[in-house]
Design a protein around this motif. Structure first.
Motif, PDB file in Angstrom:
ATOM      1  N   MET A   1       0.839  -1.207   0.000  1.00  0.00           N
ATOM      2  CA  MET A   1       0.000   0.000   0.000  1.00  0.00           C
ATOM      3  C   MET A   1       0.871   1.253   0.000  1.00  0.00           C
ATOM      4  N   THR A   2       0.523   2.206  -0.825  1.00  0.00           N
ATOM      5  CA  THR A   2       1.230   3.487  -0.855  1.00  0.00           C
ATOM      6  C   THR A   2       0.925   4.280   0.404  1.00  0.00           C
ATOM      7  N   GLU A   3       1.951   4.802   1.042  1.00  0.00           N
ATOM      8  CA  GLU A   3       1.763   5.706   2.167  1.00  0.00           C
ATOM      9  C   GLU A   3       2.186   7.110   1.736  1.00  0.00           C
ATOM     10  N   ILE A   4       1.413   8.103   2.162  1.00  0.00           N
ATOM     11  CA  ILE A   4       1.741   9.490   1.846  1.00  0.00           C
ATOM     12  C   ILE A   4       2.016  10.209   3.158  1.00  0.00           C
ATOM     13  N   ARG A   5       3.238  10.630   3.336  1.00  0.00           N
ATOM     14  CA  ARG A   5       3.636  11.243   4.602  1.00  0.00           C
ATOM     15  C   ARG A   5       3.914  12.736   4.420  1.00  0.00           C
ATOM     16  N   GLY A   6       3.922  13.436   5.553  1.00  0.00           N
ATOM     17  CA  GLY A   6       4.289  14.839   5.551  1.00  0.00           C
ATOM     18  C   GLY A   6       3.180  15.782   5.131  1.00  0.00           C
ATOM     19  N   ILE A   7       1.933  15.303   5.157  1.00  0.00           N
ATOM     20  CA  ILE A   7       0.799  16.119   4.746  1.00  0.00           C
ATOM     21  C   ILE A   7       0.180  16.802   5.970  1.00  0.00           C
ATOM     22  N   GLU A   8      -0.114  18.093   5.833  1.00  0.00           N
ATOM     23  CA  GLU A   8      -0.782  18.833   6.904  1.00  0.00           C
ATOM     24  C   GLU A   8      -2.229  19.167   6.564  1.00  0.00           C
ATOM     25  N   VAL A   9      -2.523  19.392   5.287  1.00  0.00           N
ATOM     26  CA  VAL A   9      -3.863  19.797   4.852  1.00  0.00           C
ATOM     27  C   VAL A   9      -4.238  18.986   3.615  1.00  0.00           C
ATOM     28  N   VAL A  10      -5.502  18.528   3.569  1.00  0.00           N
ATOM     29  CA  VAL A  10      -6.003  17.772   2.417  1.00  0.00           C
ATOM     30  C   VAL A  10      -7.046  18.616   1.693  1.00  0.00           C
ATOM     31  N   VAL A  11      -6.871  18.749   0.390  1.00  0.00           N
ATOM     32  CA  VAL A  11      -7.767  19.545  -0.446  1.00  0.00           C
ATOM     33  C   VAL A  11      -8.448  18.616  -1.451  1.00  0.00           C
ATOM     34  N   PHE A  12      -9.769  18.697  -1.533  1.00  0.00           N
ATOM     35  CA  PHE A  12     -10.527  17.839  -2.434  1.00  0.00           C
ATOM     36  C   PHE A  12     -11.159  18.634  -3.570  1.00  0.00           C
ATOM     37  N   ASP A  13     -10.990  18.132  -4.788  1.00  0.00           N
ATOM     38  CA  ASP A  13     -11.897  18.516  -5.857  1.00  0.00           C
ATOM     39  C   ASP A  13     -13.276  17.977  -5.494  1.00  0.00           C
ATOM     40  N   VAL A  14     -14.315  18.593  -6.021  1.00  0.00           N
ATOM     41  CA  VAL A  14     -15.679  18.198  -5.657  1.00  0.00           C
ATOM     42  C   VAL A  14     -16.409  17.538  -6.824  1.00  0.00           C
ATOM     43  N   LEU A  15     -16.533  18.255  -7.941  1.00  0.00           N
ATOM     44  CA  LEU A  15     -17.339  17.779  -9.063  1.00  0.00           C
ATOM     45  C   LEU A  15     -16.658  16.597  -9.746  1.00  0.00           C
ATOM     46  N   GLY A  16     -17.290  15.439  -9.671  1.00  0.00           N
ATOM     47  CA  GLY A  16     -16.736  14.224 -10.246  1.00  0.00           C
ATOM     48  C   GLY A  16     -15.926  13.419  -9.258  1.00  0.00           C
ATOM     49  N   THR A  17     -15.278  14.084  -8.297  1.00  0.00           N
ATOM     50  CA  THR A  17     -14.454  13.388  -7.314  1.00  0.00           C
ATOM     51  C   THR A  17     -15.272  12.955  -6.104  1.00  0.00           C
ATOM     52  N   LEU A  18     -16.084  13.862  -5.573  1.00  0.00           N
ATOM     53  CA  LEU A  18     -16.912  13.543  -4.410  1.00  0.00           C
ATOM     54  C   LEU A  18     -18.388  13.393  -4.762  1.00  0.00           C
ATOM     55  N   PRO A 159      -3.829  28.717 -12.296  1.00  0.00           N
ATOM     56  CA  PRO A 159      -3.019  28.656 -11.074  1.00  0.00           C
ATOM     57  C   PRO A 159      -3.600  29.438  -9.913  1.00  0.00           C
ATOM     58  N   GLU A 160      -4.308  30.545 -10.192  1.00  0.00           N
ATOM     59  CA  GLU A 160      -4.828  31.351  -9.102  1.00  0.00           C
ATOM     60  C   GLU A 160      -5.875  30.607  -8.275  1.00  0.00           C
ATOM     61  N   VAL A 161      -6.492  29.580  -8.845  1.00  0.00           N
ATOM     62  CA  VAL A 161      -7.466  28.798  -8.071  1.00  0.00           C
ATOM     63  C   VAL A 161      -6.742  27.954  -7.023  1.00  0.00           C
ATOM     64  N   TYR A 162      -5.666  27.305  -7.416  1.00  0.00           N
ATOM     65  CA  TYR A 162      -4.905  26.499  -6.451  1.00  0.00           C
ATOM     66  C   TYR A 162      -4.271  27.395  -5.387  1.00  0.00           C
ATOM     67  N   GLN A 163      -3.941  28.625  -5.757  1.00  0.00           N
ATOM     68  CA  GLN A 163      -3.373  29.547  -4.782  1.00  0.00           C
ATOM     69  C   GLN A 163      -4.383  29.884  -3.681  1.00  0.00           C
ATOM     70  N   LEU A 164      -5.668  29.832  -4.004  1.00  0.00           N
ATOM     71  CA  LEU A 164      -6.691  30.014  -2.959  1.00  0.00           C
ATOM     72  C   LEU A 164      -6.530  28.961  -1.870  1.00  0.00           C
ATOM     73  N   ALA A 165      -6.360  27.715  -2.296  1.00  0.00           N
ATOM     74  CA  ALA A 165      -6.211  26.625  -1.324  1.00  0.00           C
ATOM     75  C   ALA A 165      -4.918  26.772  -0.537  1.00  0.00           C
ATOM     76  N   LEU A 166      -3.847  27.127  -1.208  1.00  0.00           N
ATOM     77  CA  LEU A 166      -2.568  27.262  -0.517  1.00  0.00           C
ATOM     78  C   LEU A 166      -2.594  28.411   0.486  1.00  0.00           C
ATOM     79  N   ALA A 167      -3.238  29.506   0.120  1.00  0.00           N
ATOM     80  CA  ALA A 167      -3.335  30.632   1.051  1.00  0.00           C
ATOM     81  C   ALA A 167      -4.150  30.247   2.278  1.00  0.00           C
ATOM     82  N   THR A 168      -5.187  29.460   2.070  1.00  0.00           N
ATOM     83  CA  THR A 168      -6.029  29.027   3.193  1.00  0.00           C
ATOM     84  C   THR A 168      -5.314  27.983   4.041  1.00  0.00           C
ATOM     85  N   ALA A 169      -4.555  27.095   3.393  1.00  0.00           N
ATOM     86  CA  ALA A 169      -3.847  26.040   4.134  1.00  0.00           C
ATOM     87  C   ALA A 169      -2.814  26.625   5.080  1.00  0.00           C
TER      88      ALA A 169
END
Length: 230
Positions: A1-18, A159-169
């Motif tokens: 199983m893949t392990e992902i380490r060092g993560i502090e915040v999880v960001v989800f796409d919504v449409l199609g993903t959730l 890119p400015e959309v992803y920057q929203l998430a990074l600024a919030t994180a």
């Protein structure tokens, strides 16, 4: 199983993903046009999807001023109605808000709740700022915060959309994990320094052989296990 380490915040796409966007739109078109057969409904769904994609691309090319998802969905609903001969104003008005009533995938609610017990969990969606909370409430999605691309007057993968998430994180991009069923979305996140996890959905955009995401998962339970393994 893949392990992902060092993560502090999880960001989800919504449409199609959730949420199942094509399935939800198909159901709403069928409700508006109960006498239409399956082939006709599928054709109208394709008409809707092509309009949304084309208008978002026009906005990205600066051929059209920014318009939010509610506006573009209303345009798509009128195109569908015109093509199908639907003239009932109330039915058209309801169809215009179909994107706010999309069903969650079977593991979405439980997966979010599991991860939210360990990480700040953010939604990052092309859905407009009015549509996104209504969509989240309808699907039972519980966030620490849901971010609409409308705040950046752009659509992913700008890119400015992803920057929203990074600024919030509020932490380095390499500690922020973007989760999506769309490889194009994850490539956009990677270009902004974010970590990436692909989750398979029947309606997603699968990775290419050249994509190097941090993890690829069959569902949110597998993702949650990879993130919480110690």
């Amino acid at each position: 199983m893949t392990e992902i380490r060092g993560i502090e915040v999880v960001v989800f796409d919504v449409l199609g993903t959730l949420v199942d966007e094509p399935g939800g739109l198909r159901a709403e078109i069928r409700e508006a046009l109960p006498e239409a057969d399956d082939a006709a409904v599928d054709g109208l769904l394709t008409l809707w999807q092509r309009h949304v994609e084309a208008e978002q691309q026009r906005i990205a090319r600066e051929e059209r001023p920014y318009a939010n998802s509610e506006t573009i969905d209303a345009e798509a609903a009128h195109r569908v109605a015109d093509h199908a001969g639907l003239a009932d104003p109330a039915a058209i008005a309801r169809l215009a808000t179909a994107g706010q009533r999309l069903p969650p995938w079977g593991d979405s609610v439980a997966g979010l709740e599991r991860l939210a017990g360990r990480f700040p969990v953010l939604g990052l969606s092309n859905a407009g700022r009015t549509a996104l909370p209504r969509l989240s409430a309808h699907a039972g999605l519980r966030w620490h915060q849901a971010l609409s691309a409308e705040a950046a007057l752009a659509y992913k993968p700008a890119p400015e959309v992803y920057q929203l998430a990074l600024a919030t994180a509020g932490c380095p991009p390499e500690r922020v994990l973007m989760v999506a069923a769309h490889a194009w979305d994850l490539r956009g996140a990677q270009a902004n320094g974010m970590r990436t996890a692909y989750v398979h959905r029947p309606v997603g955009d699968p990775p290419r052989g050249t994509d190097a995401f941090d993890g690829r998962f069959d569902g949110l339970a597998e993702l949650a296990t990879a993130l919480t393994a110690r």
